[in-house]
Scaffold this motif. Structure first.
Motif, PDB file in Angstrom:
ATOM      1  N   VAL A 119      30.735  11.409 -12.242  1.00  0.00           N
ATOM      2  CA  VAL A 119      30.652  11.405 -13.703  1.00  0.00           C
ATOM      3  C   VAL A 119      29.208  11.528 -14.169  1.00  0.00           C
ATOM      4  N   VAL A 120      28.312  10.755 -13.554  1.00  0.00           N
ATOM      5  CA  VAL A 120      26.889  10.824 -13.923  1.00  0.00           C
ATOM      6  C   VAL A 120      26.319  12.211 -13.637  1.00  0.00           C
ATOM      7  N   ILE A 171      22.594   6.752 -22.359  1.00  0.00           N
ATOM      8  CA  ILE A 171      21.258   6.572 -21.775  1.00  0.00           C
ATOM      9  C   ILE A 171      20.937   7.724 -20.829  1.00  0.00           C
ATOM     10  N   TYR A 172      21.906   8.107 -19.999  1.00  0.00           N
ATOM     11  CA  TYR A 172      21.692   9.235 -19.088  1.00  0.00           C
ATOM     12  C   TYR A 172      21.439  10.530 -19.860  1.00  0.00           C
ATOM     13  N   VAL A 206      17.797  12.756 -19.898  1.00  0.00           N
ATOM     14  CA  VAL A 206      17.648  14.164 -19.526  1.00  0.00           C
ATOM     15  C   VAL A 206      17.039  14.969 -20.663  1.00  0.00           C
ATOM     16  N   LYS A 207      17.523  14.774 -21.886  1.00  0.00           N
ATOM     17  CA  LYS A 207      17.116  15.622 -23.005  1.00  0.00           C
ATOM     18  C   LYS A 207      15.795  15.206 -23.646  1.00  0.00           C
ATOM     19  N   PHE A 250      30.264   4.248 -22.688  1.00  0.00           N
ATOM     20  CA  PHE A 250      29.632   5.219 -23.585  1.00  0.00           C
ATOM     21  C   PHE A 250      28.142   4.938 -23.740  1.00  0.00           C
ATOM     22  N   ALA A 251      27.765   3.652 -23.778  1.00  0.00           N
ATOM     23  CA  ALA A 251      26.348   3.306 -23.943  1.00  0.00           C
ATOM     24  C   ALA A 251      25.517   3.765 -22.745  1.00  0.00           C
TER      25      ALA A 251
END
Length: 209
Positions: free
Chosen positions: A23-24, A164-165, A169-170, A159-160
């Motif tokens: 998922v990550v 964060i992930y 990245v962005k 969701f939190a």
């Protein structure tokens, strides 16, 4: 409310969600490749998959359905095939012009589906909800209240942490690394799909003997 048990559940959820997995990898790869919109659509998809697994765990606890290792293996097998296909598609395709920052509606729908299938066939989540989740039902004295409490806690932290992930990245990684992140995530998912295929085929074969 059994506060110590709830606290243990929260810590367990956080450790599970922060541990890198399919998922990550999917979330970070989607964020790097298509941007916020598609990444959050993927997160909603994985969250929906978790709710479905919670529903299955609830029905098992109620005695409505029985746990079938073969059924879980076939579910994992189908998910691995889809994850492998999606990974190969990501590796050998390039994002359309103008879709990197916000994504398109079609990409968001596709991201939701990829998130859902990846989440519902994620070995970590399946084991957690089928085997580990039922141990926390005593968090309150009422079965329904316990299920709602545990589900709400999962949804909030899920969701939190995925957010964060996505932001990592962005916002905090140079844009020039986006392609490398996307490729690394796709390769990781492809490896997970391959290992999952082998594992589930072996499990199905053994169950028939």
């Amino acid at each position: 409310m059994n506060v110590p048990l709830l606290s243990t559940y929260i810590i367990s959820v956080m450790m599970l969600l922060f541990t890198p997995g399919p998922v990550v990898a999917l979330i970070t790869g989607t964020a790097a490749r298509y941007g916020y919109r598609s990444a959050f659509a993927t997160a909603v998809g994985t969250n929906g998959a978790s709710l479905m697994l919670i529903a299955v765990a609830t029905l098992m606890l109620k005695g409505v359905i029985s746990q079938s290792p073969v059924w879980l293996s076939f579910l994992g097998l189908a998910g691995c095939v889809y994850i492998g296909y999606a990974s190969l598609h990501s590796l050998f395709s390039t994002p359309e012009a103008g879709t990197t920052d916000t994504g398109t509606a079609a990409q968001s729908r596709g991201s939701f589906l990829r998130g859902f299938v990846t989440g519902v066939s994620n070995p970590k989540d399946i084991l957690f909800f089928v085997s580990f989740f039922p141990q926390f039902i005593a968090v309150t004295q009422d079965f329904t209240t316990s299920i709602l409490t545990l589900s709400l806690v999962w949804m909030i932290f899920d969701f939190a942490i995925l957010t964060i992930y996505i932001l990592s990245v962005k916002k905090w990684m140079p844009a020039r690394h986006n392609r490398k992140i996307a490729m690394t995530s796709s390769l990781f998912l492809l490896a997970v799909a391959g290992c999952g295929l082998v594992y589930n085929v072996i499990e199905i074969t053994h169950s028939r003997h």
